[in-house]
Design a protein around this motif. Structure first.
Motif, mmCIF file in Angstrom:
data_model
loop_
_atom_site.group_PDB
_atom_site.id
_atom_site.type_symbol
_atom_site.label_atom_id
_atom_site.label_comp_id
_atom_site.label_asym_id
_atom_site.label_seq_id
_atom_site.Cartn_x
_atom_site.Cartn_y
_atom_site.Cartn_z
ATOM 1 N N ALA A 34 0.741 -1.176 0.006
ATOM 2 C CA ALA A 34 0.127 0.016 -0.236
ATOM 3 C C ALA A 34 0.801 1.249 0.092
ATOM 4 O O ALA A 34 0.532 2.200 -0.602
ATOM 5 N N ALA A 39 -3.439 -0.891 -4.651
ATOM 6 C CA ALA A 39 -4.603 -1.161 -3.808
ATOM 7 C C ALA A 39 -4.664 -2.557 -3.229
ATOM 8 O O ALA A 39 -4.736 -3.221 -4.024
ATOM 9 N N ALA A 54 -6.625 -2.474 7.453
ATOM 10 C CA ALA A 54 -7.014 -1.856 6.368
ATOM 11 C C ALA A 54 -7.731 -0.128 6.725
ATOM 12 O O ALA A 54 -7.218 0.813 5.969
ATOM 13 N N GLU A 55 -7.866 -0.232 7.960
ATOM 14 C CA GLU A 55 -8.375 1.483 8.241
ATOM 15 C C GLU A 55 -6.847 1.759 8.648
ATOM 16 O O GLU A 55 -6.997 3.281 8.294
ATOM 17 N N ARG A 58 -5.538 3.154 5.323
ATOM 18 C CA ARG A 58 -6.439 4.277 4.675
ATOM 19 C C ARG A 58 -6.028 5.565 5.508
ATOM 20 O O ARG A 58 -5.827 6.765 5.010
ATOM 21 N N GLY A 61 -3.395 7.394 3.998
ATOM 22 C CA GLY A 61 -3.639 7.906 2.637
ATOM 23 C C GLY A 61 -3.588 6.711 1.690
ATOM 24 O O GLY A 61 -3.705 6.836 0.422
ATOM 25 N N GLY A 62 -3.174 5.474 1.979
ATOM 26 C CA GLY A 62 -3.196 4.390 1.201
ATOM 27 C C GLY A 62 -4.667 3.656 0.734
ATOM 28 O O GLY A 62 -5.615 4.123 1.463
ATOM 29 N N ALA A 63 -4.585 2.802 -0.154
ATOM 30 C CA ALA A 63 -5.954 2.040 -0.454
ATOM 31 C C ALA A 63 -5.853 0.512 0.003
ATOM 32 O O ALA A 63 -5.084 0.136 -0.409
ATOM 33 N N ALA A 64 -6.894 0.291 0.705
ATOM 34 C CA ALA A 64 -7.068 -1.108 1.406
ATOM 35 C C ALA A 64 -8.252 -1.560 1.585
ATOM 36 O O ALA A 64 -9.100 -0.676 2.244
ATOM 37 N N GLN A 65 -8.828 -2.545 1.534
ATOM 38 C CA GLN A 65 -9.960 -3.113 1.922
ATOM 39 C C GLN A 65 -9.829 -4.584 2.789
ATOM 40 O O GLN A 65 -8.725 -5.178 2.381
#
Length: 254
Positions: A34, A39, A54-55, A58, A61-65
């Motif tokens: 990330a 992503a 993931a939180e 994020r 500033g990163g993208a994660a799920q």
């Protein structure tokens, strides 16, 4: 004179799946990817852990799920990944260990360790590769192996068997998938201080024996794996496939 340019280690625009991402090496790999711009889908059986990861990604500033996934359930893995766009990067990290003397290993021990370390890794990779192949896209598969995939050790016959298997799988996959533009490599760390290894390393005699074999004189940290994962995922490793990057402090050097 026109100088060559160093290939980028950035992963912007790429999608990554990391299994066993709830803690330890998996969480570090997800964070590293990330931070390099990918992503990331962070997968684990325990959703709360990967949701927190993931939180945190994020928040930087990163993208994660987060993705709840039991990698030992082949049908569920296939169904889940077929419902998602293809992943450009897979870090096949989910694994376990049950160290004990060879004469004490039970069939249940065997099934549990082999089922997660080798069988699940195989079929997760198959599911990711099938999506890439269908889309006509290349990618990078990174298996998390171990220095124990290159050497043997007492009380680790089962773990060594699975990690040697991962090393063989890496080579064979690399050969078979090269025409598709899919690179396959392994990262082989030494003992890293993680929740899985902490109980073993709490034994002072065992810890001392481990340190005596790590030539750089210290245990690994998860940060030691992060650069290796990003490198193998990136264009900087565009001609690297079928190899095992040993992050072992010199353990296997001799």
């Amino acid at each position: 004179m026109s100088l060559p340019r160093t290939p980028s280690l950035r992963l912007d625009g790429r999608r990554a799946l990391v299994t066993g991402a709830g803690r330890g090496l998996g969480a570090a790999a997800a964070a590293a990817l990330a931070q390099a711009g990918a992503a990331v889908h962070a997968a684990a059986r325990t959703l709360a852990e990967v949701e927190a990861l993931a939180e945190a990604i994020r928040a930087e500033g990163g993208a994660a799920q987060a993705l709840r996934l039991d990698v030992t359930d082949v049908a569920a893995v296939r169904a889940e990944l077929e419902a998602l766009p293809p992943f450009d990067i897979l870090v096949n990290n989910a694994g376990t260990n049950r160290p004990k003397p060879m004469l004490e290993v039970t069939p249940e021990d065997y099934d549990a360790v082999e089922g997660l370390n080798l069988r699940a890794a195989y079929f997760v990779a198959q599911a990711v590769v099938s999506r890439l192949a269908a889309a006509g896209r290349g990618g990078s598969i990174i298996h998390v192996s171990s220095q124990m995939g290159h050497v043997g050790a007492a009380d680790r016959t089962l773990y060594c068997a699975t990690k040697h298997g991962i090393e063989g799988l890496t080579k064979a996959m690399a050969i078979e998938l090269a025409p598709l533009g899919i690179r396959v490599n392994a990262v082989a760390p030494t003992f890293i201080e993680t929740p899985m290894t902490r109980p073993f390393l709490a034994d002072e005699a065992f810890r001392a024996a481990v340190l005596s074999k790590i030539r750089l004189g210290r245990l690994g940290r998860v940060e030691d794996l992060m650069g290796a994962v990003v490198y193998l995922a990136s264009d900087a490793a565009a001609l690297v496939t079928g190899t095992s990057l040993r992050v072992d402090g010199g353990w296997t050097a001799g």
